[in-house]
Design a protein around this motif. Sequence first.
Motif, PDB file in Angstrom:
ATOM      1  N   MET A   1       0.850  -1.168   0.000  1.00  0.00           N
ATOM      2  CA  MET A   1       0.000   0.000   0.000  1.00  0.00           C
ATOM      3  C   MET A   1       0.896   1.232   0.000  1.00  0.00           C
ATOM      4  O   MET A   1       1.778   1.367   0.829  1.00  0.00           O
ATOM      5  N   THR A   2       0.662   2.135  -0.944  1.00  0.00           N
ATOM      6  CA  THR A   2       1.429   3.367  -1.041  1.00  0.00           C
ATOM      7  C   THR A   2       0.778   4.450  -0.188  1.00  0.00           C
ATOM      8  O   THR A   2      -0.401   4.743  -0.338  1.00  0.00           O
ATOM      9  N   THR A   3       1.552   5.054   0.706  1.00  0.00           N
ATOM     10  CA  THR A   3       1.062   6.144   1.533  1.00  0.00           C
ATOM     11  C   THR A   3       1.276   7.453   0.785  1.00  0.00           C
ATOM     12  O   THR A   3       2.353   7.697   0.245  1.00  0.00           O
ATOM     13  N   LEU A   4       0.262   8.297   0.750  1.00  0.00           N
ATOM     14  CA  LEU A   4       0.361   9.565   0.047  1.00  0.00           C
ATOM     15  C   LEU A   4       1.143  10.582   0.862  1.00  0.00           C
ATOM     16  O   LEU A   4       1.108  10.579   2.087  1.00  0.00           O
ATOM     17  N   LEU A   5       1.828  11.467   0.170  1.00  0.00           N
ATOM     18  CA  LEU A   5       2.494  12.595   0.812  1.00  0.00           C
ATOM     19  C   LEU A   5       1.469  13.684   1.087  1.00  0.00           C
ATOM     20  O   LEU A   5       0.387  13.703   0.500  1.00  0.00           O
ATOM     21  N   SER A   6       1.805  14.618   1.955  1.00  0.00           N
ATOM     22  CA  SER A   6       0.921  15.742   2.228  1.00  0.00           C
ATOM     23  C   SER A   6       0.668  16.517   0.943  1.00  0.00           C
ATOM     24  O   SER A   6       1.590  16.770   0.168  1.00  0.00           O
ATOM     25  N   ALA A   7      -0.596  16.874   0.712  1.00  0.00           N
ATOM     26  CA  ALA A   7      -1.054  17.633  -0.451  1.00  0.00           C
ATOM     27  C   ALA A   7      -0.988  16.840  -1.754  1.00  0.00           C
ATOM     28  O   ALA A   7      -1.150  17.409  -2.833  1.00  0.00           O
ATOM     29  N   GLU A   8      -0.776  15.532  -1.687  1.00  0.00           N
ATOM     30  CA  GLU A   8      -0.832  14.700  -2.884  1.00  0.00           C
ATOM     31  C   GLU A   8      -2.297  14.353  -3.162  1.00  0.00           C
ATOM     32  O   GLU A   8      -3.111  14.233  -2.251  1.00  0.00           O
ATOM     33  N   LEU A   9      -2.653  14.197  -4.444  1.00  0.00           N
ATOM     34  CA  LEU A   9      -4.025  13.920  -4.833  1.00  0.00           C
ATOM     35  C   LEU A   9      -4.537  12.656  -4.156  1.00  0.00           C
ATOM     36  O   LEU A   9      -3.926  11.587  -4.265  1.00  0.00           O
ATOM     37  N   ALA A  10      -5.657  12.778  -3.446  1.00  0.00           N
ATOM     38  CA  ALA A  10      -6.239  11.655  -2.718  1.00  0.00           C
ATOM     39  C   ALA A  10      -7.390  11.011  -3.479  1.00  0.00           C
ATOM     40  O   ALA A  10      -7.507   9.797  -3.515  1.00  0.00           O
ATOM     41  N   TRP A  11      -8.269  11.842  -4.057  1.00  0.00           N
ATOM     42  CA  TRP A  11      -9.412  11.267  -4.767  1.00  0.00           C
ATOM     43  C   TRP A  11     -10.050  12.273  -5.717  1.00  0.00           C
ATOM     44  O   TRP A  11      -9.829  13.467  -5.638  1.00  0.00           O
ATOM     45  N   TYR A  12     -10.856  11.703  -6.621  1.00  0.00           N
ATOM     46  CA  TYR A  12     -11.799  12.447  -7.448  1.00  0.00           C
ATOM     47  C   TYR A  12     -13.167  11.829  -7.174  1.00  0.00           C
ATOM     48  O   TYR A  12     -13.290  10.596  -7.129  1.00  0.00           O
ATOM     49  N   VAL A  13     -14.168  12.668  -6.998  1.00  0.00           N
ATOM     50  CA  VAL A  13     -15.524  12.180  -6.788  1.00  0.00           C
ATOM     51  C   VAL A  13     -16.482  12.922  -7.711  1.00  0.00           C
ATOM     52  O   VAL A  13     -16.168  13.992  -8.233  1.00  0.00           O
ATOM     53  N   THR A  14     -17.651  12.344  -7.881  1.00  0.00           N
ATOM     54  CA  THR A  14     -18.755  13.048  -8.511  1.00  0.00           C
ATOM     55  C   THR A  14     -20.020  12.640  -7.780  1.00  0.00           C
ATOM     56  O   THR A  14     -20.104  11.537  -7.224  1.00  0.00           O
ATOM     57  N   GLY A  15     -20.959  13.565  -7.727  1.00  0.00           N
ATOM     58  CA  GLY A  15     -22.185  13.271  -7.006  1.00  0.00           C
ATOM     59  C   GLY A  15     -23.215  14.343  -7.242  1.00  0.00           C
ATOM     60  O   GLY A  15     -23.120  15.127  -8.200  1.00  0.00           O
TER      61      GLY A  15
END
Length: 191
Positions: A1-15
Motif C-alpha cells: 500500500m502506497t502512503t500519500l504525501l501531504s497535499a498529494e491527490l487523494a481522490w476524485y468524486v462526482t455526485g
Amino acid sequence: MTTLLSAELAWYVTGRFYATSTTVADYGYFLHLAGIDAELFNGAKSETTAHFTFAAQPFALKKGVTNGALSLGLDPVGEFSIYLQRTPGGNFDDPASFAQGERIATLRRVSVVVGTTVDTGTTPILASNVFSARFVDATPFEFQGRRYDLRELLGAGVTQFGTAAETPIAPPSPTYAAVLPFSGSALALRP
C-alpha cells in the motif's frame, strides 16, 4: 500500500447535492481513490457500477453573504461516510443507495464550508466550494485480494475543492426542492 504525501491527490468524486426546503446532503461515488490498486468499477464507469460511494449527513441551510456578483453560502460542520459496495448499486434516483455496503470511513468537516456562486445577472454560471475534513474513524477492509486502510493511505484527512453545476436536475421525488450535480478533487492531509 502506497502512503500519500501531504497535499498529494487523494481522490476524485462526482455526485449530487439534494436540497429540501430546510436541509442539504450530498451523495455520490469515487472516480479515483489513491492507493487502491484495483478497478473501482464493476463495468463501465457510472454510479450503478461504483464500488466506492459516499453519503453525507443532511445539514441545515444557513443564510449566506452577498458581495457584488458573488453569493457565498456558509455550510456548517458535518460528517460524511465512505462505503465499499461489493455489489454496486448506487442510483441517483435513490440517494440512500450510496450509503449501502460496508462503511469503511467517516470524516468530519473541520470548519464552515464556503461555497461561492458567480452571478452574471441573468443566470449563475459557476459554483465552487472548498473544505477540509478529518477522519472520525476508519475500518481496514479487503478489496480484490488486498487489505487497505484509508486512514493509513490518506493520513489525517483531506482538503477537497468542488465545482457544482448551477443548472438543476429534475428531483427524483417531491421530497427534494433542487438537485445539483458536482465534482470534487481532494488532497491528502498528512502530518
